[in-house]
Motif scaffolding. Sequence first.
Motif, short mmCIF file in Angstrom:
data_model
loop_
_atom_site.label_atom_id
_atom_site.label_comp_id
_atom_site.label_asym_id
_atom_site.label_seq_id
_atom_site.Cartn_x
_atom_site.Cartn_y
_atom_site.Cartn_z
N GLN A 52 0.83 -1.20 0.00
CA GLN A 52 0.00 0.00 0.00
C GLN A 52 0.87 1.26 0.00
N LYS A 53 1.93 1.27 0.81
CA LYS A 53 2.84 2.43 0.84
C LYS A 53 3.49 2.65 -0.52
N VAL A 54 3.92 1.56 -1.13
CA VAL A 54 4.55 1.66 -2.45
C VAL A 54 3.54 2.16 -3.48
N ALA A 55 2.33 1.62 -3.45
CA ALA A 55 1.29 2.03 -4.40
C ALA A 55 0.96 3.51 -4.24
N LYS A 56 0.93 4.00 -3.02
CA LYS A 56 0.65 5.42 -2.80
C LYS A 56 1.77 6.30 -3.37
N ALA A 57 3.01 5.84 -3.24
CA ALA A 57 4.13 6.58 -3.84
C ALA A 57 4.01 6.56 -5.36
N MET A 58 3.59 5.43 -5.91
CA MET A 58 3.40 5.33 -7.36
C MET A 58 2.28 6.27 -7.80
N ASP A 59 1.18 6.31 -7.04
CA ASP A 59 0.06 7.21 -7.36
C ASP A 59 0.51 8.67 -7.42
N GLN A 60 1.44 9.02 -6.55
CA GLN A 60 1.94 10.40 -6.49
C GLN A 60 2.83 10.77 -7.67
N THR A 61 3.44 9.79 -8.30
CA THR A 61 4.51 10.09 -9.25
C THR A 61 4.31 9.58 -10.67
N ILE A 62 3.36 8.69 -10.89
CA ILE A 62 3.14 8.11 -12.22
C ILE A 62 1.76 8.54 -12.71
N LYS A 63 1.71 9.00 -13.94
CA LYS A 63 0.42 9.39 -14.53
C LYS A 63 -0.35 8.14 -14.91
N CYS A 64 -1.39 7.86 -14.13
CA CYS A 64 -2.23 6.71 -14.39
C CYS A 64 -3.58 6.93 -13.71
N THR A 65 -4.55 6.08 -14.04
CA THR A 65 -5.87 6.18 -13.44
C THR A 65 -5.86 5.62 -12.03
N ARG A 66 -5.16 4.51 -11.86
CA ARG A 66 -4.98 3.89 -10.55
C ARG A 66 -3.90 2.81 -10.64
N ILE A 67 -3.56 2.25 -9.49
CA ILE A 67 -2.57 1.18 -9.45
C ILE A 67 -3.31 -0.15 -9.34
N GLY A 68 -3.11 -1.01 -10.32
CA GLY A 68 -3.70 -2.34 -10.28
C GLY A 68 -2.84 -3.30 -9.48
N VAL A 69 -3.47 -4.31 -8.94
CA VAL A 69 -2.79 -5.29 -8.10
C VAL A 69 -3.07 -6.70 -8.64
N ALA A 70 -2.02 -7.50 -8.74
CA ALA A 70 -2.20 -8.89 -9.15
C ALA A 70 -1.22 -9.77 -8.39
N ILE B 172 12.73 5.72 -14.03
CA ILE B 172 11.41 5.39 -13.48
C ILE B 172 11.51 5.17 -11.97
N ALA B 173 12.52 4.41 -11.54
CA ALA B 173 12.71 4.15 -10.11
C ALA B 173 12.93 5.45 -9.34
N ASP B 174 13.77 6.34 -9.88
CA ASP B 174 14.02 7.62 -9.22
C ASP B 174 12.72 8.41 -9.09
N THR B 175 11.90 8.38 -10.12
CA THR B 175 10.63 9.10 -10.10
C THR B 175 9.72 8.56 -8.98
N ILE B 176 9.58 7.24 -8.90
CA ILE B 176 8.70 6.65 -7.88
C ILE B 176 9.23 6.93 -6.48
N ARG B 177 10.55 6.86 -6.29
CA ARG B 177 11.12 7.10 -4.96
C ARG B 177 10.78 8.50 -4.44
N LYS B 178 10.56 9.44 -5.35
CA LYS B 178 10.20 10.81 -4.94
C LYS B 178 8.83 10.86 -4.26
N GLY B 179 8.03 9.82 -4.42
CA GLY B 179 6.70 9.77 -3.82
C GLY B 179 6.68 9.40 -2.36
N PHE B 180 7.83 9.03 -1.82
CA PHE B 180 7.88 8.65 -0.38
C PHE B 180 8.16 9.83 0.50
#
Length: 130
Positions: free
Chosen positions: A65-83, A122-130
Amino acid sequence: MASIFTKIINREIPAQIIAEDEKNIAFLDIMPLVKGHVLVVPKKEVNYIFDMDSKDLADLHLFAQKVAKAMDQTIKCTRIGVAVIGLEVPHVHIHLVPLKTMDDINFTRPKLKLSSEELAEIADTIRKGF
């Protein structure tokens, strides 16, 4: 024999690590469905997610959940899918996939082949969401 994920956890092979704590780690999938596809993995090697101890399973999902929230903050998407599929590597892992359409989480379609530079960016971008 250690899984490829255990080798990443032990730093025996490289990965673009997004986050980690004492029990779990998140890193970019090197053959992603879409840019920003992250794998969330327990450090303890367990093959099947429903064989995990209840506390460890809960901790894994809270970490995801913490990782997904960081992704939500930094990646342009509708939502984060889980599988959780669990057939590719005999080590529990949760796929977090940035979604714009339902097809973005279609595991039968061809995977992307990104350069190490693209993955690092991409990794650097997502890390900025924490």
